[in-house]
Design an enzyme around this catalytic site. Structure first.
Site, PDB file in Angstrom:
ATOM      1  CD  GLU A  28      -2.307  -1.401  12.287  1.00  0.00           C
ATOM      2  OE1 GLU A  28      -1.497  -2.302  12.084  1.00  0.00           O
ATOM      3  OE2 GLU A  28      -2.163  -0.240  11.863  1.00  0.00           O
ATOM      4  CE  LYS A  72       4.473   6.317  13.542  1.00  0.00           C
ATOM      5  NZ  LYS A  72       4.647   5.166  12.637  1.00  0.00           N
ATOM      6  N   GLY A 128       0.842  -1.193   0.000  1.00  0.00           N
ATOM      7  CA  GLY A 128       0.000   0.000   0.000  1.00  0.00           C
ATOM      8  C   GLY A 128       0.874   1.239   0.000  1.00  0.00           C
ATOM      9  CB  ALA A 129       0.392   4.602   1.454  1.00  0.00           C
ATOM     10  CG  ASN A 154       1.060   5.617  15.633  1.00  0.00           C
ATOM     11  OD1 ASN A 154       2.072   4.951  15.467  1.00  0.00           O
ATOM     12  ND2 ASN A 154       0.628   6.482  14.728  1.00  0.00           N
TER      13      ASN A 154
END
Length: 323
Positions: A285, A204, A9-10, A208
């Site tokens: 997710e 991170k 994907g991206a 998130n």
């Protein structure tokens, strides 16, 4: 070096294009209109660092690719347990699986040392279903500090960031990590090998765990969430609770909450991956982001009332969006 990108994907297509540009033997595994576009025109990367096009092999059949030295896993973590038929044809005896996932990985306590060594987290590895497909021994951790979006099939918009930190669960600086780092850097990406990648995981995750679910709940971009006073305070509290869990597990992030918020605000009107998934009707997710940290809080005895509240709300959103 042969690299298979499973879930191009991206992020996966961006990494694959960079590695291909560096001379690696890259195979992108995708499906639908995105695959058709990559087959016809390659991967078009639009970036403030310079646009480029790469034409690696693209397919929907892993058997066509065969065993690779590295499998870069671009799938969402909630699909890992079901990816056995896709990943098995890509593996040989020493294939490394580079899991570029957000949140707490299924291998988190593999060769961790200390009182939790080898412990399985139900929220990210329910009944051992993920470990059965992705042996922790194959795992190379990867923390992604790049923001990308799939602008249209075959076209990746690189927003900012080029860092992909990698590391071994046992904290060794391995030959396979060093080789991957060299290839990634040759492709124009930053790829430090971190002796303890778990610190990066929490750094991170600090963003998130807060921005991703809140963005989906209120349909807001990074900048909008930072500039709204009430939302910003909720995010600050979520980050503070997350840091407390990290410290209880012996990890130090080394970045203040205010600095993390300032960095997010600089990203601008970027939509988080969770908001993008919601808008496209894809599964959210959230287990590896929120549920895993709530589970770790229970294990360590750290109170996380705001994380529990946001988890309850976003879990209902995920269930409703999947219905």
């Amino acid at each position: 070096m042969k690299v298979a990108v499973l879930g191009a994907g991206a992020i996966g297509a961006y990494v694959g294009a960079a590695l291909h540009r560096a001379g690696a033997d890259v195979h992108l595994i995708a499906r639908g209109p995105h695959l058709a576009a990559m087959r016809q025109d390659g991967v078009r990367v639009l970036s403030p660092r310079g646009d480029f096009t790469a034409r690696p092999h693209a397919t929907d059949d892993p058997v066509e690719v065969g065993p690779a030295d590295y499998v870069f896993l671009g799938l969402k973590a909630n699909s890992y347990a079901a990816c056995g038929p896709l990943i098995e044809p890509l593996l040989h005896g020493t294939t490394a699986v580079v899991a570029a996932q957000n949140g707490i990985p299924w291998w988190y306590f593999h060769r961790h040392g200390g009182p939790y060594d080898g412990r399985r987290l139900e929220s990210v590895d329910p009944d051992g279903a993920v470990s059965a497909v992705l042996a922790p021994e194959r795992a190379v951790g990867c923390v992604v500090y790049a923001a990308t979006e799939l602008e249209r099939p075959g076209v990746v918009r690189h927003v900012e960031g080029t860092r992909f930190s990698v590391g071994e669960p046992d904290r060794s600086v391995s030959a396979r990590c060093l080789a991957l780092s060299e290839a990634m850097r040759a492709g124009g990406l930053k790829c430090p090998v971190e002796p303890d990648l778990r610190n990066d995981i929490w750094l991170k995750l600090l963003g998130n765990i807060s921005f991703n679910p809140i963005s989906a709940l209120v349909r807001a971009t990074m900048r909008q969430m930072c500039l709204h006073g009430g939302t910003r305070r909720v995010i600050e509290t979520m980050m503070s609770e997350t840091l407390a869990v990290a410290r209880a597990l012996g990890c130090e992030v080394g970045v203040s909450i205010e600095r993390r918020l300032a960095g997010a605000e600089r990203v601008g009107d970027h939509r988080t991956s969770t908001l993008q998934d919601l808008e496209r009707g894809k599964p959210l997710e959230l287990d590896v982001l929120l549920a895993a940290v709530v589970e770790l809080a229970e294990i360590t005895g750290v109170p996380v009332p705001t994380l529990r509240t946001v988890h309850a709300l976003s879990d209902l959103l995920a269930l409703r969006s999947a219905a």
